[in-house]
Design a protein around this motif. Structure first.
Motif, PDB file in Angstrom:
ATOM      1  N   ILE A  13     -46.725 125.931  -0.871  1.00  0.00           N
ATOM      2  CA  ILE A  13     -47.449 125.290  -1.967  1.00  0.00           C
ATOM      3  C   ILE A  13     -46.897 125.831  -3.282  1.00  0.00           C
ATOM      4  N   THR A  14     -46.404 124.918  -4.135  1.00  0.00           N
ATOM      5  CA  THR A  14     -45.848 125.339  -5.431  1.00  0.00           C
ATOM      6  C   THR A  14     -46.734 124.948  -6.597  1.00  0.00           C
ATOM      7  N   GLY A  15     -47.634 124.004  -6.381  1.00  0.00           N
ATOM      8  CA  GLY A  15     -48.518 123.585  -7.463  1.00  0.00           C
ATOM      9  C   GLY A  15     -49.710 122.831  -6.917  1.00  0.00           C
ATOM     10  N   HIS A  18     -55.693 118.146  -9.406  1.00  0.00           N
ATOM     11  CA  HIS A  18     -56.972 117.627  -8.932  1.00  0.00           C
ATOM     12  C   HIS A  18     -56.802 116.541  -7.870  1.00  0.00           C
ATOM     13  N   PHE A  19     -55.602 115.969  -7.750  1.00  0.00           N
ATOM     14  CA  PHE A  19     -55.383 114.898  -6.776  1.00  0.00           C
ATOM     15  C   PHE A  19     -54.565 115.328  -5.568  1.00  0.00           C
ATOM     16  N   GLY A  20     -54.074 116.567  -5.534  1.00  0.00           N
ATOM     17  CA  GLY A  20     -53.300 117.005  -4.389  1.00  0.00           C
ATOM     18  C   GLY A  20     -52.526 118.276  -4.653  1.00  0.00           C
ATOM     19  N   ALA A  21     -51.608 118.578  -3.737  1.00  0.00           N
ATOM     20  CA  ALA A  21     -50.812 119.797  -3.831  1.00  0.00           C
ATOM     21  C   ALA A  21     -49.339 119.466  -3.619  1.00  0.00           C
ATOM     22  N   PHE A  22     -48.504 120.125  -4.408  1.00  0.00           N
ATOM     23  CA  PHE A  22     -47.066 119.955  -4.271  1.00  0.00           C
ATOM     24  C   PHE A  22     -46.535 121.020  -3.331  1.00  0.00           C
ATOM     25  N   VAL A  23     -45.694 120.586  -2.386  1.00  0.00           N
ATOM     26  CA  VAL A  23     -45.168 121.477  -1.360  1.00  0.00           C
ATOM     27  C   VAL A  23     -43.647 121.470  -1.433  1.00  0.00           C
ATOM     28  N   GLU A  24     -43.063 122.673  -1.530  1.00  0.00           N
ATOM     29  CA  GLU A  24     -41.607 122.798  -1.503  1.00  0.00           C
ATOM     30  C   GLU A  24     -41.163 122.829  -0.049  1.00  0.00           C
ATOM     31  N   LEU A  25     -40.279 121.912   0.291  1.00  0.00           N
ATOM     32  CA  LEU A  25     -39.800 121.764   1.664  1.00  0.00           C
ATOM     33  C   LEU A  25     -38.435 122.425   1.818  1.00  0.00           C
ATOM     34  N   PRO A  26     -37.997 122.639   3.072  1.00  0.00           N
ATOM     35  CA  PRO A  26     -36.658 123.171   3.281  1.00  0.00           C
ATOM     36  C   PRO A  26     -35.612 122.263   2.636  1.00  0.00           C
ATOM     37  N   LEU A  50     -56.669 125.411  -0.555  1.00  0.00           N
ATOM     38  CA  LEU A  50     -55.279 125.816  -0.742  1.00  0.00           C
ATOM     39  C   LEU A  50     -55.107 126.656  -2.006  1.00  0.00           C
ATOM     40  N   THR A  51     -54.110 127.527  -1.967  1.00  0.00           N
ATOM     41  CA  THR A  51     -53.722 128.275  -3.157  1.00  0.00           C
ATOM     42  C   THR A  51     -52.200 128.237  -3.277  1.00  0.00           C
ATOM     43  N   VAL A  52     -51.709 128.414  -4.486  1.00  0.00           N
ATOM     44  CA  VAL A  52     -50.265 128.425  -4.717  1.00  0.00           C
ATOM     45  C   VAL A  52     -49.662 129.591  -3.946  1.00  0.00           C
ATOM     46  N   GLY A  53     -48.581 129.318  -3.220  1.00  0.00           N
ATOM     47  CA  GLY A  53     -47.908 130.341  -2.430  1.00  0.00           C
ATOM     48  C   GLY A  53     -48.229 130.268  -0.950  1.00  0.00           C
ATOM     49  N   ASP A  54     -49.228 129.498  -0.560  1.00  0.00           N
ATOM     50  CA  ASP A  54     -49.579 129.362   0.857  1.00  0.00           C
ATOM     51  C   ASP A  54     -48.444 128.698   1.624  1.00  0.00           C
ATOM     52  N   GLU A  55     -48.206 129.172   2.835  1.00  0.00           N
ATOM     53  CA  GLU A  55     -47.264 128.539   3.746  1.00  0.00           C
ATOM     54  C   GLU A  55     -48.050 127.550   4.593  1.00  0.00           C
TER      55      GLU A  55
END
Length: 141
Positions: A13-15, A18-26, A50-55
């Motif tokens: 989780i990078t961000g 209020h509408f969702g979470a951005f996830v950095e993928l491989p 969720l929190t920023v930094g969660d895998e």
């Protein structure tokens, strides 16, 4: 690494919005998990889950032509939870898992409660409006 619809990936989780979470993928690409795809139940505040930094493990729902990637945490966990569920069903009642199901009212119970509450509200509303109407109409003539 190419991202294909239906594949499961690990991401970070990078961000959070209020509408969702951005996830950095491989591979450095980023996708969005909409708030409706975070959990099976209603999520009012995504920050509670969720929190920023969660895998997280995500499932790729769609890849748009403009590069936007739609992801789902709920569906990634759902398919993983369904496979061993046949084994878990036999052990759940002994662990007290059956009690949670009995606590949740059936559709009929919910409907009966709704009708009762609705009738009470309507009768209260009628009493309030009838008392107001009675004073107005008396002076006409």
């Amino acid at each position: 690494m190419s991202i294909e619809v239906g594949s499961k990936l690990q991401g970070k989780i990078t961000g959070i919005t209020h509408f969702g979470a951005f996830v950095e993928l491989p591979g450095g690409s980023t996708g969005l998990v909409h708030i409706s795809e975070v959990a099976d139940n209603y999520v009012k505040d995504i920050n509670e889950i969720l929190t920023v930094g969660d895998e997280v493990t995500v499932k790729v729902l769609n890849v748009e032509d403009d590069g936007k990637i739609g992801l789902s945490i709920r569906k990634a966990n759902e398919s993983a939870a369904q496979k061993p569920s046949a084994d878990r069903k036999s052990s759940k009642p002994s662990q007290g898992g059956g009690r949670n199901r009995r606590k949740e009212p059936s559709f009929e119970d919910k409907m009966n409660r709704f009708l009762k509450d609705s009738e009470e509200r309507l009768s209260t509303l009628k009493r309030q409006t009838e008392s107001k109407r009675g004073g107005r109409g008396a002076k006409r003539g």
